[in-house]
Design an enzyme around this catalytic site. Structure first.
Site, PDB file in Angstrom:
ATOM      1  N   ARG A 237       0.359  -1.280   0.606  1.00  0.00           N
ATOM      2  CA  ARG A 237      -0.105   0.370  -0.094  1.00  0.00           C
ATOM      3  C   ARG A 237       0.768   1.416  -0.120  1.00  0.00           C
ATOM      4  NH1 ARG A 237      -3.165  -2.695  -1.289  1.00  0.00           N
ATOM      5  NH2 ARG A 237      -5.370  -3.495  -0.356  1.00  0.00           N
ATOM      6  N   GLU A 266      -3.034   7.291  -5.286  1.00  0.00           N
ATOM      7  CA  GLU A 266      -3.129   7.038  -6.174  1.00  0.00           C
ATOM      8  C   GLU A 266      -4.613   7.984  -6.499  1.00  0.00           C
ATOM      9  OE1 GLU A 266      -3.695   2.512  -5.679  1.00  0.00           O
ATOM     10  OE2 GLU A 266      -1.362   2.594  -4.951  1.00  0.00           O
ATOM     11  N   HIS A 285      -0.619   0.102  -9.989  1.00  0.00           N
ATOM     12  CA  HIS A 285      -1.045  -0.580  -9.241  1.00  0.00           C
ATOM     13  C   HIS A 285      -1.547  -2.171  -9.368  1.00  0.00           C
ATOM     14  CE1 HIS A 285      -3.254  -1.228  -4.835  1.00  0.00           C
ATOM     15  NE2 HIS A 285      -2.682  -2.372  -5.242  1.00  0.00           N
TER      16      HIS A 285
END
Length: 325
Positions: A237, A266, A285
């Site tokens: 994360r 993000e 991601h």
């Protein structure tokens, strides 16, 4: 029961739900819904099939306290307020195990790409800047016989360690809340303190859930303790590392490079300095982004909702105490 699916999922998984005679509502736009749109859709549903990182906070849980279950298509569940879900009797499930190898592949990709500055050289070609550079210009570093440090040696970290050991004969060290006997037996992995992990790792790869204890765990102080020729990898994360501190550490030469599949925020802003550094590789991601893995994740999420539909317990429930109410 009626299930709302927040983004597109494989058609085979949709049919799996339909076979149970469940009524299905779909976000056909396949874009991330706003909180208001998601709440509105869930008000007409009994179950939520959540795809992506929607903020399922306490306010959402209160607005949708009628829900009988929420299935997340992710291993991490930091985007769902489990305390609030439990308070309203809503079981929440995740998708462990099925994406371990795929995410480890991504970490391995970032490790190798960063060590050879691969993204930088690819950008040079795209810019028409392929030229005869000097003998010592922007050289990479080798991974053979180096030390891989893993923060959070669970399923994903173990898969990465296996690959690193097999491909490059890397020594494996790790720091966990508890010992990993399997890794120690299979890979001769050595348990070390957190400071030792920082000081000894040539590549330090992060594989941990985001919790209050791990948020911004890797900050300026940590980066100062790492080797100046070390590579930092994060596929867990974005908030596990402090991004401004990481940028500064790279700019000041406290770290050799970084490979990131997760950022904070993000999406990453286009002007982020990390995107211009030759020794940094950033991915959007995509740790679990293969057809096989995403299908397996969606199937697991569907089966969790089917269990609720039949009056049972979710097999992968993360707020287990919801069943104690």
């Amino acid at each position: 029961m009626k299930v709302f699916i927040s983004r597109r999922i494989p058609e085979d998984v949709v049919r799996l739900l339909q076979q149970e005679n469940m009524e299905i509502a779909y976000n056909n736009s396949d874009r991330k819904l706003s909180r208001e749109e998601l709440v509105e859709a869930c008000l007409e549903a009994d179950l939520l099939f959540n795809v992506g990182s929607a903020d399922l906070n306490a306010s959402f849980m209160e607005s949708c306290k009628h829900l009988k279950g929420i299935a997340l298509t992710s291993v991490g569940y930091d985007h769902a307020d489990l305390h609030a879900a439990t308070r309203y009797g809503i079981p929440v499930s995740n998708t462990p195990d099925v994406l371990s190898k795929t995410t480890a592949d991504t970490a391995f990709l970032l490790m190798l790409a960063t060590s050879r500055k691969a993204f930088y050289w690819s950008r040079q070609i795209e810019r028409g800047a392929w030229k005869d550079n000097g003998f010592l210009y922007e050289l990479g570093i080798e991974l053979n016989r180096k030390t891989l440090g893993v923060f959070g040696l669970g399923r994903i970290g173990l898969e990465l360690a296996k690959m690193a050991k097999a491909a490059y004969g890397m020594t494996v060290i790790y720091h966990n809340r508890s010992r990993n006997a399997e890794a120690e037996e299979l890979l001769d992995a050595r348990y070390v303190s957190f400071d030792e992990l920082l000081e000894e790792s040539d590549v330090l790869s992060v594989h941990t859930n985001l919790t209050p204890e791990t948020q911004y765990r890797f900050d300026a102080e940590c980066f100062r303790k790492m080797k100046k020729n070390a590579i930092f990898i994060n596929t867990s994360r974005g908030k596990v590392h402090h991004e401004e501190d990481l940028i500064r550490a790279l700019q000041e030469g406290q770290l050799w490079g970084a490979g990131l599949d997760v950022t904070d925020p993000e999406p990453m802003l286009p002007e982020n300095p990390l995107l211009q550094m030759p020794n940094v590789c950033v991915l959007p991601h995509i740790g679990s982004a293969t057809l096989e893995t995403r299908t397996a994740m969606a199937t697991m999420a569907a089966k969790n909702l089917i269990a609720v539909y039949h009056g049972g317990k979710m097999p992968q429930v993360v707020n287990k105490n919801v069943y104690e109410k």
